[in-house]
Design a protein around this motif. Structure first.
Motif, mmCIF file in Angstrom:
data_model
loop_
_atom_site.group_PDB
_atom_site.id
_atom_site.type_symbol
_atom_site.label_atom_id
_atom_site.label_comp_id
_atom_site.label_asym_id
_atom_site.label_seq_id
_atom_site.Cartn_x
_atom_site.Cartn_y
_atom_site.Cartn_z
ATOM 1 N N ARG A 317 0.806 -1.220 0.000
ATOM 2 C CA ARG A 317 0.000 0.000 0.000
ATOM 3 C C ARG A 317 0.842 1.274 0.000
ATOM 4 O O ARG A 317 0.294 2.378 0.018
ATOM 5 N N ASN A 318 2.149 1.114 0.021
ATOM 6 C CA ASN A 318 3.052 2.268 0.031
ATOM 7 C C ASN A 318 2.753 3.181 1.210
ATOM 8 O O ASN A 318 2.623 4.399 1.081
ATOM 9 N N ARG A 319 2.624 2.557 2.375
ATOM 10 C CA ARG A 319 2.407 3.301 3.613
ATOM 11 C C ARG A 319 3.549 3.013 4.584
ATOM 12 O O ARG A 319 4.098 1.909 4.587
ATOM 13 N N PRO A 320 3.865 3.967 5.461
ATOM 14 C CA PRO A 320 4.867 3.692 6.501
ATOM 15 C C PRO A 320 4.274 2.787 7.583
ATOM 16 O O PRO A 320 3.062 2.674 7.732
ATOM 17 N N LEU A 321 5.146 2.135 8.317
ATOM 18 C CA LEU A 321 4.751 1.283 9.445
ATOM 19 C C LEU A 321 5.849 1.365 10.495
ATOM 20 O O LEU A 321 7.030 1.175 10.180
ATOM 21 N N SER A 322 5.487 1.648 11.725
ATOM 22 C CA SER A 322 6.472 1.760 12.794
ATOM 23 C C SER A 322 6.079 0.901 13.984
ATOM 24 O O SER A 322 4.910 0.550 14.157
ATOM 25 N N VAL A 323 7.088 0.544 14.780
ATOM 26 C CA VAL A 323 6.852 -0.176 16.028
ATOM 27 C C VAL A 323 7.417 0.647 17.170
ATOM 28 O O VAL A 323 8.389 1.383 17.006
ATOM 29 N N CYS A 324 6.787 0.510 18.318
ATOM 30 C CA CYS A 324 7.219 1.228 19.514
ATOM 31 C C CYS A 324 7.282 0.236 20.663
ATOM 32 O O CYS A 324 6.364 -0.576 20.835
ATOM 33 N N MET A 325 8.352 0.271 21.422
ATOM 34 C CA MET A 325 8.535 -0.618 22.567
ATOM 35 C C MET A 325 8.496 0.205 23.850
ATOM 36 O O MET A 325 9.145 1.250 23.960
ATOM 37 N N LEU A 326 7.712 -0.255 24.816
ATOM 38 C CA LEU A 326 7.589 0.415 26.112
ATOM 39 C C LEU A 326 7.957 -0.572 27.210
ATOM 40 O O LEU A 326 7.255 -1.564 27.425
ATOM 41 N N LYS A 327 9.043 -0.306 27.909
ATOM 42 C CA LYS A 327 9.511 -1.187 28.971
ATOM 43 C C LYS A 327 9.507 -0.427 30.296
ATOM 44 O O LYS A 327 10.017 0.690 30.387
ATOM 45 N N LEU A 376 2.128 0.494 14.673
ATOM 46 C CA LEU A 376 1.445 1.737 14.307
ATOM 47 C C LEU A 376 1.390 1.864 12.785
ATOM 48 O O LEU A 376 2.347 2.330 12.154
ATOM 49 N N PRO A 377 0.288 1.434 12.165
ATOM 50 C CA PRO A 377 0.197 1.518 10.699
ATOM 51 C C PRO A 377 0.080 2.954 10.217
ATOM 52 O O PRO A 377 -0.429 3.826 10.931
ATOM 53 N N ALA A 378 0.570 3.197 9.002
ATOM 54 C CA ALA A 378 0.519 4.526 8.386
ATOM 55 C C ALA A 378 1.158 5.583 9.275
ATOM 56 O O ALA A 378 0.719 6.739 9.319
ATOM 57 N N THR A 379 2.217 5.194 9.994
ATOM 58 C CA THR A 379 2.851 6.092 10.958
ATOM 59 C C THR A 379 4.363 6.109 10.744
ATOM 60 O O THR A 379 5.018 5.078 10.896
ATOM 61 N N PRO A 380 4.945 7.256 10.394
ATOM 62 C CA PRO A 380 6.398 7.344 10.269
ATOM 63 C C PRO A 380 7.076 7.366 11.632
ATOM 64 O O PRO A 380 6.415 7.469 12.676
ATOM 65 N N LEU A 381 8.398 7.314 11.615
ATOM 66 C CA LEU A 381 9.174 7.163 12.847
ATOM 67 C C LEU A 381 8.923 8.279 13.851
ATOM 68 O O LEU A 381 8.686 8.015 15.035
ATOM 69 N N HIS A 382 8.941 9.532 13.408
ATOM 70 C CA HIS A 382 8.795 10.642 14.357
ATOM 71 C C HIS A 382 7.416 10.634 15.025
ATOM 72 O O HIS A 382 7.283 10.951 16.209
ATOM 73 N N ALA A 383 6.390 10.250 14.264
ATOM 74 C CA ALA A 383 5.044 10.193 14.841
ATOM 75 C C ALA A 383 4.924 9.027 15.817
ATOM 76 O O ALA A 383 4.211 9.118 16.823
ATOM 77 N N ALA A 384 5.620 7.927 15.539
ATOM 78 C CA ALA A 384 5.607 6.787 16.452
ATOM 79 C C ALA A 384 6.257 7.149 17.783
ATOM 80 O O ALA A 384 5.770 6.772 18.857
ATOM 81 N N ARG A 385 7.342 7.894 17.706
ATOM 82 C CA ARG A 385 8.012 8.322 18.944
ATOM 83 C C ARG A 385 7.096 9.242 19.749
ATOM 84 O O ARG A 385 6.990 9.109 20.979
ATOM 85 N N ALA A 386 6.408 10.150 19.073
ATOM 86 C CA ALA A 386 5.486 11.054 19.765
ATOM 87 C C ALA A 386 4.348 10.275 20.424
ATOM 88 O O ALA A 386 3.937 10.587 21.546
ATOM 89 N N ALA A 387 3.851 9.239 19.741
ATOM 90 C CA ALA A 387 2.772 8.419 20.314
ATOM 91 C C ALA A 387 3.254 7.693 21.562
ATOM 92 O O ALA A 387 2.554 7.643 22.586
ATOM 93 N N GLY A 388 4.445 7.117 21.497
ATOM 94 C CA GLY A 388 4.996 6.421 22.655
ATOM 95 C C GLY A 388 5.229 7.357 23.828
ATOM 96 O O GLY A 388 4.934 7.014 24.978
#
Length: 443
Positions: A317-327, A376-388
């Protein structure tokens, strides 16, 4: 558009009479635009760029707009593309494939608000397709989204002025059930007791009161997405720009024919119901029996299987995908609560909070006793960090019980994020995020 900046919105228009000011305003609000003068140019932009939504100027395209939404969606398939029509509301517009029709000229702040909702709905639809595959493979297929077919329920708030009563009658003629509330207190009583698909606010002599009610909707998590139309006089001290920035979905005046305003309210209600149907379909996962019993989140194995599918679909789909880890951090202040088992007892509550703080299209999982992950689908790296960081900050404000006579404790998180660029990179991205959360370099 500056080099290196990715366009998010495609505007299909013959000229800049209405598209120009809209594009400039959306650019300033962070919704970068690209304009196509023809359908062929639009198809090229959709194929080459990560376009998230399209706006079609109906007045400029006239008869050529027939069937255009389906052709635009086909040009960027399998990515879901919301298509907004900009023009006079039409009771048959729904049959022509547009997600919502908004009256022209379209204010940039209003467009940005609708884009935010529609793009999230599109991403949620994509997530449902992937989630359906994951759960079907494990013997727990999900039911498809089912839109409520009962008459739209509209709450009309304000003084019983003649124009407002005429609008209520026009809504009823369009099949909507209208409930009237003359005060803000009565309105919120209704909103908490019943489900409404749209709210109409009569500004009258006190426009600030109407805006306060709209602000109250946006502060309430259950009512946040409920669309609100502000019905105000042309000479009102409140500008349309101020109203949109305060959370109003659409603005009309008594000079606007009641039949047109009623159609605009019905359009907002229709889009809202579709959004609710997708949310309900996604939330079925919670009752599947496959989730982590303590937290209600995805288990480690279920998350891993789902993430591989998400990565595959993100590339298609040509969308970004990011993962976030919370420990949960290894803080010295947590030594006593850990020894007493209080941190372990707080984990189910922490996990439940994470599940409520993520978007419905996100996937939250418990990977280890004190380790959580987000896809986090459709989410680039900077937005993933902000969400976390947002989730960590909210939970960091919560005090957890530490036993009789002991001071309640708070938890902090070590955070790690990574963007997945290809399906083969899922493992590496998880390793990078985990290493960041543990404060070490990935091997």
């Amino acid at each position: 558009m500056a080099a290196g900046i990715q366009a998010r919105v495609l505007i299909v228009a013959r000229d800049d009479s209405t598209a120009g000011p809209l594009a400039e305003g959306l650019d300033r609000l962070g919704w970068r635009t690209v304009t196509a003068r023809s359908e062929a140019a639009a198809a090229v932009a959709l194929a080459d760029l990560q376009i998230q939504a399209a706006i079609v100027d109906l007045s400029a395209l006239e008869g050529e707009a027939e069937g255009l939404p389906d052709r635009l969606r086909a040009a960027c398939a399998p990515r879901h593309l919301p298509v907004i029509a900009m023009g006079a509301p039409d009771p048959f517009q729904n049959d022509r494939g547009y997600d919502v029709t908004l009256a022209a000229p379209l204010h940039p702040a209003q467009a940005a608000m609708r884009l935010e909702t529609l793009v999230r709905t599109a991403v949620a639809e994509e997530e449902f397709e992937v989630r359906l595959e994951t759960f079907t493979e494990r013997g727990h297929p999900l039911d498809p989204p089912e839109t409520d077919s009962t008459p739209y329920r509209v709450l009309a708030i304000g003084e019983p002025a003649p124009q407002f009563l005429a609008l209520s009658n026009a809504l009823a003629r369009n099949g909507a059930e209208v409930v009237g509330a003359f005060t803000a207190f009565t309105a919120f009583d209704y909103l908490h007791e019943r489900q409404f698909d749209a709210v109409v606010l009569w500004a009258g002599e006190a426009p600030q009161e109407a805006l306060s009610i709209a602000a109250g909707l946006r502060r309430n998590t259950r009512l946040y997405h409920t669309p609100a139309l502000l019905y105000m006089r042309a000479e009102s001290p409140v500008t349309a720009s101020e109203a949109y920035h305060r959370g109003i979905s659409d603005v009309a005046s008594p000079e606007t024919p009641e039949s047109e305003t009623a159609l605009r309210v019905v359009e907002l209600a229709r889009a809202y119901r579709r959004q609710k149907a997708i949310r309900s379909a996604l939330e079925q996962a919670r009752s599947s029996g496959l989730m982590d019993a303590a937290t209600g989140l995805f288990t480690r194995d279920l998350f891993a299987s789902h993430l591989v599918r998400l990565a595959r679909r993100a590339r298609e789909r040509n969308r970004p995908l990011s993962v976030c880890m919370l420990k949960v951090s290894e803080k010295p202040e947590l030594k006593a609560p850990r020894a007493g088992g209080w941190v372990a007892r707080a984990v189910p509550q922490i996990g439940s909070m994470i599940g409520r703080l993520v978007r419905v299209e996100d996937t939250a999982a418990r990977l280890a006793p004190e380790v959580f992950a987000l896809a986090l689908p459709a989410t680039p790296l900077h937005a993933a960090r902000a969400a976390g960081e947002r989730i960590a900050a909210v939970i960091g404000c919560t005090a957890f019980e530490a036993g009789q006579g002991a001071t309640p404790f708070v938890v902090e998180f070590d955070l790690g994020v990574a963007e997945i660029t290809c399906p083969e990179g899922v493992g590496l991205a998880l390793e990078q995020a985990a290493a960041m959360a543990h404060g070490r370099k990935a091997s």
